[in-house]
Write an enzyme that holds these catalytic residues in place. Structure first.
Site, PDB file in Angstrom:
ATOM      1  N   ASP A  99       0.856  -1.187   0.000  1.00 51.36           N
ATOM      2  CA  ASP A  99       0.000   0.000   0.000  1.00 51.36           C
ATOM      3  C   ASP A  99       0.894   1.240   0.000  1.00 51.36           C
ATOM      4  OD1 ASP A  99      -1.797  -2.083   0.423  1.00 51.36           O
ATOM      5  OD2 ASP A  99      -3.099  -0.885   1.719  1.00 51.36           O
ATOM      6  N   LYS A 173      -6.802   3.593  -2.948  1.00 56.14           N
ATOM      7  CA  LYS A 173      -7.184   3.506  -1.532  1.00 56.14           C
ATOM      8  C   LYS A 173      -7.385   4.916  -0.977  1.00 56.14           C
ATOM      9  CE  LYS A 173      -5.104   1.921   2.856  1.00 56.14           C
ATOM     10  NZ  LYS A 173      -3.968   1.162   3.428  1.00 56.14           N
ATOM     11  N   LYS A 207     -10.266   0.628  -2.237  1.00 57.47           N
ATOM     12  CA  LYS A 207     -10.217   0.233  -0.830  1.00 57.47           C
ATOM     13  C   LYS A 207     -10.604   1.446   0.018  1.00 57.47           C
ATOM     14  CE  LYS A 207      -7.152  -1.211   2.934  1.00 57.47           C
ATOM     15  NZ  LYS A 207      -5.854  -1.810   3.329  1.00 57.47           N
TER      16      LYS A 207
END
Length: 247
Positions: A99, A173, A207
């Site tokens: 990430d 995300k 996400k």
């Protein structure tokens, strides 16, 4: 709805942030990893220095739990080379998901080529090693226009440079959960931000991270189309209770 396979159980505090010694913080991280194994969550999201520990525990437990870690967290301002070095080490230590914090400040300063290049190289490194790559855009630091444009930029880089069968392995995300906002404004995923991301990141997945604190909120995110949810209250939420955790 069984939401456990959508949940990335998350512990990202450093010892200093948690007000603990290093050894005490490792005990807390170990507890999160063990809980994620027992609860059969999709993934445990931890700091890079905890990846080796998680790998060892997962192997010993013969678990299918996956390991995610954060790269250039939480500000995303490091050079592309530094991001890649950190990501390569995480891969070597056993991480499944990377990430990356996108350099959203560079994006806001219109350094678009720099941002495109880090998206390209970071995604390339992850996909070449069969990893899932997520780009954190930090929605609380962005205007609505920024959210739309940065989600689109990430989508365009991926769609232009990688094969279609790899698209499901790349996510946009929402948040780190650590961004400091003024006046107690939300610092994580909000419904309006997620809707903009879903619309502009497609066909990439989204996400939702930070701010999802109840089972109903998690279900609402899933029904919108979110594929993963990051939360430090995963067990509480999965059990239908409200989490008081900060992210």
């Amino acid at each position: 709805m069984d939401i456990k396979q959508y949940l990335d159980s998350t512990y990202l505090k450093t010892a200093v942030q948690a007000g603990l010694s290093k050894s005490e913080n490792t005990v807390v991280a170990r507890g999160f990893i063990q809980e994620a194994i027992e609860e059969r969550f999709k993934l445990i999201m931890i700091r890079p220095n905890m990846v080796s520990l998680a790998k060892k525990m997962i192997v010993e437990a013969k678990s299918n739990l996956q390991i995610g870690t954060v790269i250039d967290f939480p500000e995303g301002k490091s050079s592309i080379d530094q991001k890649l070095i950190e990501a390569a080490q995480a891969i070597e230590n056993g991480a499944d998901d990377l990430d990356f914090v996108c350099n959203y400040e560079a994006f806001k300063n219109n350094e678009i080529e720099l941002v495109k290049e880090e998206i390209l190289q970071g995604t390339q490194l992850g996909l070449a090693n069969n990893k899932v790559v997520k780009w954190i855009i930090e929605v609380a630091a962005l205007t609505d226009k920024d959210i739309i444009q940065l989600s689109s930029l990430i989508k365009n880089v991926v769609v232009s440079n990688f094969q279609q069968e790899l698209f499901p392995k790349v996510f946009v995300k929402s948040s780190t959960g650590f961004y400091k906002t003024e006046n107690n404004l939300p610092n994580g995923a909000t419904i309006p931000a997620i809707k903009m991301m879903l619309e502009n990141a497609s066909p990439l997945s989204v996400k939702a991270a930070g701010g999802v604190r109840t089972y109903d909120e998690a279900v609402q995110m899933i029904q919108l189309g979110v594929k993963r949810i990051g939360t430090s209250g995963a067990k509480t939420i999965a059990n239908g209770q409200n989490s008081n955790n900060e992210y």
